[in-house]
Scaffold this motif. Structure first.
Motif, PDB file in Angstrom:
ATOM      1  N   GLU A  38      63.399  72.519  24.469  1.00 20.43           N
ATOM      2  CA  GLU A  38      62.089  72.776  25.055  1.00 20.43           C
ATOM      3  C   GLU A  38      62.139  73.952  26.036  1.00 20.43           C
ATOM      4  O   GLU A  38      61.225  74.784  26.059  1.00 20.43           O
ATOM      5  N   ILE A  39      63.202  74.029  26.809  1.00 17.54           N
ATOM      6  CA  ILE A  39      63.374  75.168  27.723  1.00 17.54           C
ATOM      7  C   ILE A  39      63.465  76.462  26.915  1.00 17.54           C
ATOM      8  O   ILE A  39      62.863  77.473  27.269  1.00 17.54           O
ATOM      9  N   THR A  40      64.194  76.426  25.804  1.00 14.66           N
ATOM     10  CA  THR A  40      64.353  77.608  24.953  1.00 14.66           C
ATOM     11  C   THR A  40      63.001  78.104  24.445  1.00 14.66           C
ATOM     12  O   THR A  40      62.770  79.309  24.350  1.00 14.66           O
ATOM     13  N   LEU A  41      62.077  77.183  24.145  1.00 15.02           N
ATOM     14  CA  LEU A  41      60.746  77.573  23.682  1.00 15.02           C
ATOM     15  C   LEU A  41      59.975  78.354  24.738  1.00 15.02           C
ATOM     16  O   LEU A  41      59.161  79.219  24.409  1.00 15.02           O
ATOM     17  N   LEU A  42      60.227  78.058  26.004  1.00 17.31           N
ATOM     18  CA  LEU A  42      59.516  78.735  27.095  1.00 17.31           C
ATOM     19  C   LEU A  42      60.105  80.104  27.455  1.00 17.31           C
ATOM     20  O   LEU A  42      59.395  80.976  27.938  1.00 17.31           O
ATOM     21  N   LEU A  43      61.393  80.281  27.235  1.00 18.85           N
ATOM     22  CA  LEU A  43      62.105  81.459  27.745  1.00 18.85           C
ATOM     23  C   LEU A  43      61.459  82.813  27.439  1.00 18.85           C
ATOM     24  O   LEU A  43      61.414  83.668  28.321  1.00 18.85           O
ATOM     25  N   PRO A  44      60.948  83.044  26.237  1.00 21.90           N
ATOM     26  CA  PRO A  44      60.347  84.363  25.986  1.00 21.90           C
ATOM     27  C   PRO A  44      59.158  84.677  26.903  1.00 21.90           C
ATOM     28  O   PRO A  44      58.848  85.845  27.125  1.00 21.90           O
ATOM     29  N   GLY A  45      58.514  83.657  27.442  1.00 25.77           N
ATOM     30  CA  GLY A  45      57.350  83.872  28.288  1.00 25.77           C
ATOM     31  C   GLY A  45      57.617  83.747  29.769  1.00 25.77           C
ATOM     32  O   GLY A  45      56.686  83.661  30.565  1.00 25.77           O
ATOM     33  N   VAL A  46      58.879  83.737  30.177  1.00 18.43           N
ATOM     34  CA  VAL A  46      59.220  83.580  31.595  1.00 18.43           C
ATOM     35  C   VAL A  46      59.837  84.867  32.122  1.00 18.43           C
ATOM     36  O   VAL A  46      60.727  85.446  31.499  1.00 18.43           O
ATOM     37  N   ARG A  47      59.358  85.301  33.276  1.00 17.74           N
ATOM     38  CA  ARG A  47      59.929  86.472  33.950  1.00 17.74           C
ATOM     39  C   ARG A  47      60.290  86.079  35.375  1.00 17.74           C
ATOM     40  O   ARG A  47      59.598  85.287  35.999  1.00 17.74           O
ATOM     41  N   GLU A  48      61.380  86.652  35.865  1.00 19.65           N
ATOM     42  CA  GLU A  48      61.808  86.400  37.236  1.00 19.65           C
ATOM     43  C   GLU A  48      61.621  87.674  38.035  1.00 19.65           C
ATOM     44  O   GLU A  48      61.926  88.768  37.553  1.00 19.65           O
ATOM     45  N   TYR A  49      61.090  87.541  39.247  1.00 21.56           N
ATOM     46  CA  TYR A  49      60.819  88.684  40.109  1.00 21.56           C
ATOM     47  C   TYR A  49      61.444  88.491  41.476  1.00 21.56           C
ATOM     48  O   TYR A  49      61.520  87.366  41.978  1.00 21.56           O
ATOM     49  N   LYS A  50      61.836  89.590  42.063  1.00 24.64           N
ATOM     50  CA  LYS A  50      62.339  89.624  43.432  1.00 24.64           C
ATOM     51  C   LYS A  50      61.254  90.277  44.274  1.00 24.64           C
ATOM     52  O   LYS A  50      60.707  91.315  43.881  1.00 24.64           O
ATOM     53  N   VAL A  51      60.918  89.659  45.396  1.00 22.98           N
ATOM     54  CA  VAL A  51      59.907  90.218  46.291  1.00 22.98           C
ATOM     55  C   VAL A  51      60.476  90.305  47.700  1.00 22.98           C
ATOM     56  O   VAL A  51      61.262  89.460  48.119  1.00 22.98           O
TER      57      VAL A  51
END
Length: 158
Positions: A26-39
């Motif tokens: 289920e996590i793998t299904l989400l990965l293409p739509g997740v981005r991590e940002y540094k602020v």
């Protein structure tokens, strides 16, 4: 915001309460739509009236949600700490966000796109109801250490 990935996104998602009930597939299904940002500290994450592209999850640091006042001051609505999600409701209502968000210290956050969540309705239901209980439960009614069963049948401890 600067794209940033110090740890694999998969590990970051698994550490966040909202996604703790998901399995590896289920996590793998989400990965293409997740981005991590540094602020950076004091950087705006979004402004009142913006349209959000996805659910925001703080991984590290601290942020605040606030309303600007007519006099140029601000009213803090909530403090956001690691593990907290914000922006969930407006993402799915397609409405402008009613508050502004600002990092209070150098922070890292994930943005899980609306499209990735909508791609699998069963997964979306599981994510959004991860700790929904079958009735209104007040803090005073549940002593610390008490196990509670969610609508999904998962048990968690307060």
């Amino acid at each position: 915001m600067t794209p940033f990935t110090p740890n694999p996104i998969r590990e970051s998602l698994l550490r966040l309460p909202l996604f703790s009930g998901l399995n590896a597939e289920e996590i793998t299904l989400l990965l293409p739509g997740v981005r991590e940002y540094k602020v950076a500290a004091h950087e705006m994450l979004f402004q009142k009236g913006d349209t959000l592209r996805g659910i925001h999850m703080l991984v590290a640091g601290q942020a605040k949600l606030f309303l600007p006042t007519a006099h140029g001051a601000e009213k803090v609505i909530a403090m956001v700490n690691p593990g907290n999600a914000f922006g969930e409701a407006v993402v799915f209502l397609d409405k402008p966000v009613p508050v502004s968000a600002q990092a209070l210290q150098d922070s890292a956050l994930l943005i899980i796109s609306k499209e990735a969540l909508l791609a699998d309705k069963a997964l979306l239901t599981q994510v959004l109801t991860y700790h929904v209980v079958p009735a209104r439960v007040l803090k005073a009614q549940v002593p610390v250490g008490t196990p509670i069963t969610s609508l999904q049948g998962q048990t968690f401890t307060i």
